[in-house]
Design a protein around this motif. Structure first.
Motif, short mmCIF file in Angstrom:
data_model
loop_
_atom_site.label_atom_id
_atom_site.label_comp_id
_atom_site.label_asym_id
_atom_site.label_seq_id
_atom_site.Cartn_x
_atom_site.Cartn_y
_atom_site.Cartn_z
N LYS A 56 -5.42 1.05 2.35
CA LYS A 56 -4.57 0.20 3.18
C LYS A 56 -4.59 -1.25 2.68
O LYS A 56 -5.64 -1.75 2.29
CB LYS A 56 -5.07 0.20 4.65
N ASP A 87 0.82 -1.22 0.00
CA ASP A 87 0.00 0.00 0.00
C ASP A 87 0.86 1.27 0.00
O ASP A 87 0.33 2.38 0.03
CB ASP A 87 -1.00 0.00 1.17
N ASN A 88 2.18 1.10 -0.05
CA ASN A 88 3.08 2.25 -0.21
C ASN A 88 3.47 2.46 -1.68
O ASN A 88 4.34 3.27 -1.98
CB ASN A 88 4.34 2.08 0.66
#
Ligand SMILES: Cc1ncc(C[n+]2csc(CCOP(=O)(O)OP(=O)(O)O)c2C)c(N)n1
Ligand SMILES: [Mg+2]
Length: 273
Positions: free
Chosen positions: A229, A170-171
């Motif tokens: 997320k 999720d980055n």
């Protein structure tokens, strides 16, 4: 995004296009269309969203940007120069002997370039690896990556996408420069992506869409991506190859690796002044 910020980012995007056409015009040939296509996204990333320090390009906690469609390097260089990574005068050395600005990105040569790219398909794999590495090292930074629509015909793009979802990255935010054109024709005629929203969605991505030349829309999509997320995001950027310079837009597929006469360069600079 408030109107003042929007106007400032639009001005920056126009300035980057000006520097880019001046840079390419000095060489007289280059990937003009595919470079102009991504300028608005670069403006939003480098002048609003990314956590960076141009005076410390290797800062460990920085966000990273990987231009998987590395042939658009000249656009990245114009954005980096405008952001203060190196002197603007260097742009005139593009792809000349001894330059630090090769036509395709090289992380060993150019301050601010986070990954070497140019062989289509590889950059997104590097982006997945970098995002995974940040997770392992518990560094709360983000990886941004731009891929091309023609590039997405490479099988490696799909291997990388599968892995990104598997790792729950999720980055990682990937942008698809959906300009519908590649080197030798329309993407739909060569090997269609079908519906990229459904395709990347089925691979486990959160998929968003944005008007790729609207800085406010790009910014909003990035904000939404950051709030997701547990899985990576892909933002489909609806773009126009050659955006911002009339004759490059009109050239369409012909703008891919196009020669620029002194008169054409002067016209571009007049349009972008
Ligand atoms: C593995 C690989 N094959 C071929 C090329 C040559 N090439 C450079 S750009 C390009 C077309 C890419 O199309 P797209 O991803 O749509 O980028 P755009 O032209 O829209 O910038 C090709 C085939 C390459 N760089 N790497
Ligand atoms: Mg394309």
């Amino acid at each position: 995004m408030d109107e003042t910020k929007k106007a400032a980012l639009e001005k920056t995007a126009k300035r980057i296009r000006y520097l880019l056409m001046d840079e390419l015009g000095t060489l007289g040939i280059g990937h003009v269309g595919g470079s102009l296509s991504i300028v608005d996204t670069l403006a939003v990333l480098y002048f609003d969203k990314m956590k960076i320090d141009p005076k410390n390009p290797k800062w460990e906690e920085r966000d990273r940007f990987i231009l998987s469609k590395g042939h658009a390097g000249p656009a990245l260089y114009a954005a980096l120069a405008e952001r203060g990574y190196f002197d603007i005068s260097l742009l005139k050395t593009l792809n000349k002997p001894g330059t630090t600005l090769p036509s395709h990105c090289d992380m060993r040569l150019t301050p601010g370039v986070d990954m070497t790219a140019g062989s289509l398909g590889q950059g997104i794999s590097c982006a997945v690896g970098a995002a995974k590495a940040l997770k392992i090292r518990k560094i709360p930074s983000r990886i941004y990556c731009i891929i091309g629509d023609g590039e997405s015909q490479e099988g490696q793009v799909w291997e990388a996408s599968m892995a990104a979802a598997q790792f729950g990255l999720d980055n990682l935010t990937v942008f698809l420069d959906y300009n519908h054109m590649q080197i030798d024709g329309k993407v739909e005629d060569v090997n269609s992506l079908g519906d990229p929203v459904l395709r990347w969605g089925s691979f486990g991505f959160e998929v968003l869409e944005a008007a790729g030349h609207d800085v406010a829309a790009i910014s909003l999509a990035i904000d939404k991506a950051q709030a997701v997320k547990g899985r990576p995001c892909l933002i489909v950027l609806h773009t126009i190859k050659g955006k911002g310079v009339s004759y490059v837009e009109q050239a369409g597929v012909g703008s891919h690796n196009m020669s620029l006469s002194a008169e054409q360069t002067a016209q571009a600079l007049r349009e972008l002044a």
